[in-house]
Design an enzyme around this catalytic site. Structure first.
Site, PDB file in Angstrom:
ATOM      1  N   ASP A  64      68.285  62.413   4.151  1.00  0.00           N
ATOM      2  CA  ASP A  64      69.357  62.519   5.140  1.00  0.00           C
ATOM      3  C   ASP A  64      70.462  61.507   4.855  1.00  0.00           C
ATOM      4  O   ASP A  64      70.256  60.537   4.133  1.00  0.00           O
ATOM      5  CB  ASP A  64      68.765  62.282   6.542  1.00  0.00           C
ATOM      6  CG  ASP A  64      69.523  63.022   7.626  1.00  0.00           C
ATOM      7  OD1 ASP A  64      70.703  63.370   7.411  1.00  0.00           O
ATOM      8  OD2 ASP A  64      68.940  63.247   8.698  1.00  0.00           O
TER       9      ASP A  64
ATOM     10  N   ASP B 157      72.710  70.714  12.103  1.00  0.00           N
ATOM     11  CA  ASP B 157      71.902  70.184  13.211  1.00  0.00           C
ATOM     12  C   ASP B 157      71.917  71.146  14.392  1.00  0.00           C
ATOM     13  O   ASP B 157      71.149  70.977  15.334  1.00  0.00           O
ATOM     14  CB  ASP B 157      72.438  68.818  13.658  1.00  0.00           C
ATOM     15  CG  ASP B 157      71.949  67.694  12.750  1.00  0.00           C
ATOM     16  OD1 ASP B 157      71.080  67.951  11.900  1.00  0.00           O
ATOM     17  OD2 ASP B 157      72.440  66.562  12.902  1.00  0.00           O
TER      18      ASP B 157
ATOM     19  N   ASN C 297      73.351  60.054   7.609  1.00  0.00           N
ATOM     20  CA  ASN C 297      73.786  60.346   8.968  1.00  0.00           C
ATOM     21  C   ASN C 297      75.075  59.705   9.434  1.00  0.00           C
ATOM     22  O   ASN C 297      75.320  59.634  10.635  1.00  0.00           O
ATOM     23  CB  ASN C 297      72.667  59.979   9.942  1.00  0.00           C
ATOM     24  CG  ASN C 297      71.758  61.162  10.185  1.00  0.00           C
ATOM     25  OD1 ASN C 297      72.226  62.300  10.238  1.00  0.00           O
ATOM     26  ND2 ASN C 297      70.481  60.918  10.320  1.00  0.00           N
TER      27      ASN C 297
ATOM     28  N   ARG D 224      75.901  55.110  14.831  1.00  0.00           N
ATOM     29  CA  ARG D 224      74.474  55.247  15.108  1.00  0.00           C
ATOM     30  C   ARG D 224      73.760  53.938  14.727  1.00  0.00           C
ATOM     31  O   ARG D 224      72.696  53.959  14.125  1.00  0.00           O
ATOM     32  CB  ARG D 224      73.894  56.407  14.305  1.00  0.00           C
ATOM     33  CG  ARG D 224      72.761  57.132  14.997  1.00  0.00           C
ATOM     34  CD  ARG D 224      72.086  58.127  14.056  1.00  0.00           C
ATOM     35  NE  ARG D 224      71.097  58.907  14.789  1.00  0.00           N
ATOM     36  CZ  ARG D 224      70.029  59.445  14.228  1.00  0.00           C
ATOM     37  NH1 ARG D 224      69.804  59.292  12.938  1.00  0.00           N
ATOM     38  NH2 ARG D 224      69.180  60.139  14.931  1.00  0.00           N
TER      39      ARG D 224
ATOM     40  N   TRP E 138      80.657  68.696  12.633  1.00  0.00           N
ATOM     41  CA  TRP E 138      79.245  68.458  12.862  1.00  0.00           C
ATOM     42  C   TRP E 138      78.775  69.423  13.957  1.00  0.00           C
ATOM     43  O   TRP E 138      79.487  69.651  14.926  1.00  0.00           O
ATOM     44  CB  TRP E 138      79.015  66.998  13.295  1.00  0.00           C
ATOM     45  CG  TRP E 138      77.587  66.731  13.651  1.00  0.00           C
ATOM     46  CD1 TRP E 138      76.516  66.794  12.821  1.00  0.00           C
ATOM     47  CD2 TRP E 138      77.083  66.397  14.944  1.00  0.00           C
ATOM     48  NE1 TRP E 138      75.363  66.508  13.515  1.00  0.00           N
ATOM     49  CE2 TRP E 138      75.681  66.263  14.821  1.00  0.00           C
ATOM     50  CE3 TRP E 138      77.674  66.197  16.206  1.00  0.00           C
ATOM     51  CZ2 TRP E 138      74.850  65.938  15.902  1.00  0.00           C
ATOM     52  CZ3 TRP E 138      76.857  65.869  17.271  1.00  0.00           C
ATOM     53  CH2 TRP E 138      75.463  65.742  17.110  1.00  0.00           C
TER      54      TRP E 138
ATOM     55  N   ASP F 117      62.221  61.526  11.177  1.00  0.00           N
ATOM     56  CA  ASP F 117      62.583  60.145  11.469  1.00  0.00           C
ATOM     57  C   ASP F 117      61.517  59.500  12.366  1.00  0.00           C
ATOM     58  O   ASP F 117      60.843  60.189  13.133  1.00  0.00           O
ATOM     59  CB  ASP F 117      63.937  60.197  12.198  1.00  0.00           C
ATOM     60  CG  ASP F 117      64.650  58.880  12.180  1.00  0.00           C
ATOM     61  OD1 ASP F 117      64.056  57.874  11.772  1.00  0.00           O
ATOM     62  OD2 ASP F 117      65.825  58.872  12.585  1.00  0.00           O
TER      63      ASP F 117
HETATM   64  C1  GLA Z   1      69.800  63.974  11.440  1.00  0.00           C
HETATM   65  C2  GLA Z   1      69.172  65.243  10.953  1.00  0.00           C
HETATM   66  C3  GLA Z   1      68.128  65.701  11.944  1.00  0.00           C
HETATM   67  C4  GLA Z   1      67.087  64.619  12.081  1.00  0.00           C
HETATM   68  C5  GLA Z   1      67.746  63.326  12.510  1.00  0.00           C
HETATM   69  C6  GLA Z   1      66.767  62.180  12.492  1.00  0.00           C
HETATM   70  O1  GLA Z   1      70.563  64.180  12.559  1.00  0.00           O
HETATM   71  O2  GLA Z   1      70.134  66.207  10.701  1.00  0.00           O
HETATM   72  O3  GLA Z   1      67.534  66.901  11.536  1.00  0.00           O
HETATM   73  O4  GLA Z   1      66.446  64.455  10.853  1.00  0.00           O
HETATM   74  O5  GLA Z   1      68.823  62.986  11.651  1.00  0.00           O
HETATM   75  O6  GLA Z   1      67.330  60.980  12.866  1.00  0.00           O
END
Ligand code: GLA
Length: 692
Positions: free
Chosen positions: A448, A517, A450, A413, A172, A337
């Site tokens: 997304d 990210d 996550n 998370r 990541w 988000d």
């Molecule tokens: C992930 C995505 C980010 C953003 C966040 C929002 O980490 O990769 O770009 O959208 O979620 O929570």
């Protein structure tokens, strides 16, 4: 004729490559050839007939079977292992017949005793110089058969144990690093056990004999169209036979093949070139562009407010960002988000996919209308597969998440994973996301995911529990596919905390991938270079942010202009000069984006190779126009200037390159060095033009 077939011999040809196999004297389906296309179908070597020569060495060890099971004494990685209802754990497959259907060759194999039929499917993608391979496993009997492993293909390479395994690895925030490693005897595995494709490895392989580079050398490469657990097992046998197994991961996998049902593997793709890694990438790029839902549609320059506002999303602040973005030339405004019910932080709201009543008392419409009024499209972020325990959805359906009874439900998370294998979960997501898209003028969705998996249980399922890995992905494809069908104009982006869901499976639904990210300009040079091994620039969403604020805006803009340009910085913090600089480059990007997004890409200077320089060139398919980006990160002076030779020009035409006097032939630009003097953290973009 791309498929040459007799009852014992098959040759699959593409424009420049060929793959051949056939039955040997023992009736075994064996590999014959993979490489450059040869002048005549009779040129391909016949099937080998290895002989036994000691009680420890049976022919099976030397036989390069197209799709081996674990019968006889092979001691190699099989492509298929099953358990029959009576406990027998060995399948013995025998060729029965072949058919050509829909431009694909189907080879039928049948177990010699049990009601198990295997169909191997080979489809030449002639103009693309790729071959598709997959397998269909069918139970034609009355009792279930348990599948324990079922790969899409075993790809055989020419004999030799001197191969290099080139693959993509990372973490990541640091995905897509290319590694070039000698393939040792034995089995080398890359895989995902995480439910998604993963940041850590990508289902891509490229093998060479240790001496290929960007421009020359034989490379055998491939990938898999699958967005869940996958495995590549590269094997070099004791007898210097090298092969790549690729498919759904057999780790914790199981499948009950009920009577009269079939299991179809994901498609694997294989290609060959003698023109090095650059040509291998361009082959994949060209094909991937052809499968994208919106094909060659040019992507708009977007602004995403995530890194500016995080969860503090409300109508007024978003309007403000939209206005600044519009002034810079942005065409698509995306709210990330934080917009949906109860989403003030990352510990609540996931699952409740309607606008937060407090932040958007009148729904999303007032903001969307404002954005549209500014002349921009509107996009939004969702994370459909997830749920926070603090949500209406979880309170109503705690059993909808992936979990085991009596085991911790590990949160990441503050979220759990909805079991996408369940039809009720799929129906819920289709209903709510369809409503969101129907009621609002949304033309872009960032999807997304996550977190990775834990406790992979599905207590309500009465069948083989370990089917969850595959059924989850099928459910994901069903939800995404249904929404895409109902809302064909929406552009979808596949994000999984960055680039953890980058694969050819998801690119049938999504046009773009959120690369990483990590949006720091210097880190991105390496990440983007690795990404480009497989994926074309139009699929590579690349934002300019404030992650490395000391990097010049120009440098950051140039890095992101190498893909599908976006801005993710807090623009209210940018002064007038910085905004003017960004606006200038957005205007340039709009001129060059057909070349960048849809042209041929040449990696002229690898940043991953070290040395602090990086350069990449894009040429329009007709070689009429190009653009070159060069970067210098930090290197202590004194150093030589960066010297580059251009690629992909027509040797006999005349070209100019911005910053250089006069025109020269394409051959001259490609055969002589052009020097670029750059200071630390300086970058340059040069237009290339055919002038005669
Ligand atoms: C992930 C995505 C980010 C953003 C966040 C929002 O980490 O990769 O770009 O959208 O979620 O929570």
């Amino acid at each position: 004729m791309p498929i040459h077939a007799t009852n014992t011999s098959w040759v699959i040809e593409t424009a420049n490559t060929a793959y051949a196999f056939g039955l040997n004297e023992a009736g075994c389906l064996v590999h014959r050839y993979w490489g450059a296309r040869l002048p005549s179908v009779n040129d391909y070597p016949p099937p080998a007939n290895p002989a036994a020569w000691s009680s420890f060495n049976r022919p099976a060890q030397l036989t390069r079977e197209e799709y081996p099971t674990n019968n006889d004494q092979k001691f190699i990685e099989p492509a298929l292992t099953v358990v029959f209802a009576d406990g027998v754990r060995v399948a013995e497959l025998q060729y029965t017949n072949y058919a050509i259907q829909n431009d694909a060759l189907h080879i039928e194999l049948q177990d010699t005793y049990y009601p198990l039929r295997v169909t191997l499917v080979y489809r030449p993608l002639v103009g693309y110089d790729l071959i598709e391979r997959s397998a269909i496993i069918q139970n034609t009997g009355q009792e279930s058969i348990a599948i324990e492993r079922v790969f899409s293909a075993q790809w055989h390479l020419p004999y030799g144990d001197d191969y290099r395994f080139n693959h993509l690895t990372g973490r990541w925030l640091d995905e897509f690093h290319i590694r070039r490693e000698k393939l040792a005897r034995g089995v080398t595995v890359t895989e995902s056990r995480r439910l998604h494709t993963s940041h850590n490895h990508n289902p891509y392989f490229a093998l060479d004999r240790g001496s290929a580079d960007e421009d020359q050398g034989e490379v055998w490469f491939g990938t898999l169209a699958w967005s869940g657990n996958w495995k590549i097992a590269a094997e070099v046998t004791d007898w210097a036979s090298t092969r790549i197994n690729i498919g759904v991961n057999d780790w914790d996998f199981g499948w009950e093949l009920k009577p009269d049902t079939r299991f179809t593997t994901p498609i694997s793709f294989g290609g060959y070139t003698a023109q090095g890694f650059g040509a291998a990438s361009r082959t994949l790029h060209t094909y991937i562009r052809s499968i994208l839902p919106h094909g060659d549609t040019l992507h708009k320059v977007l602004y995403n407010s995530w890194e500016a506002t995080f969860f503090n999303v409300d109508v007024e602040s978003q309007k403000r960002y939209a206005e600044i973005a519009r002034d810079l030339g942005v065409e698509l405004f995306v709210v990330d988000d934080g917009w949906f019910q109860g989403r003030d932080l990352d510990n609540a709201g996931l699952g409740d996919w309607w606008p937060d009543a407090k932040k958007f008392p009148d729904g999303l419409k007032p903001l969307i209308e404002h954005v549209n009024g500014l002349g921009m499209d509107f996009g939004i972020w969702v994370e459909p597969e997830m749920v926070n325990p603090d949500s209406d959805l979880y309170r109503a359906h705690p059993d909808w998440v992936i979990h085991f009874p009596n085991r911790t439900r590990t949160e990441n998370r503050s979220q759990l994973i909805l079991n996408m294998a369940r039809q009720d979960v799929q129906d819920y997501l289709i209903e709510h996301l369809d409503k969101l898209l129907t009621e609002n003028n949304i033309t872009f969705i960032k999807w997304d995911m996550n977190r990775t998996v834990s406790e992979p249980g599905w207590p309500a399922y009465e069948g083989e529990q370990r089917e969850i890995w595959v059924r989850y992905v099928e459910g994901l494809y069903n939800v995404w596919g249904t929404l895409r069908q109902r809302h064909p104009n929406v552009i979808w982006q596949s994000c999984s905390g960055g680039g953890a869901r980058a694969d050819m499976g998801i690119l049938r639904y999504a046009d773009q991938i959120w690369t990483s990210d990590n949006t720091g300009g210097t880190a991105r040079l390496a990440i983007q270079e690795g990404f480009s091994q497989v994926f074309p620039a139009n699929t590579m969403e690349a934002w300019v942010t404030d992650t490395e604020p000391n990097l010049p805006v120009t440098f950051r803009m140039h890095v992101s202009m190498c893909g599908s340009l976006g801005i993710g910085a807090n623009l209210t913090h940018w002064n007038a000069d910085e905004r003017a600089e960004a606006a200038k480059w957005i205007a340039v990007y709009k001129e060059i984006r057909p070349i960048v997004q849809l042209g041929n890409q040449y990696r002229l200077q690898s940043v991953q190779a070290g040395g602090g320089f990086s350069a990449v060139q894009y040429m329009s398919k007709d070689r009429g126009e190009g653009v070159l980006f060069a970067f210098r990160t930090h290197i202590p002076d004194p150093i030589n200037p960066l010297s580059l030779r251009l690629r992909g020009l027509d040797p006999l035409s005349q070209y100019t390159v911005e910053g250089f006097e006069g025109s020269r032939s394409g051959a001259a630009w490609m055969q002589t060095d052009s020097l670029f003097t750059l200071k630390n953290f300086e970058s340059t973009v040069r237009r290339i033009r055919q002038v005669g």
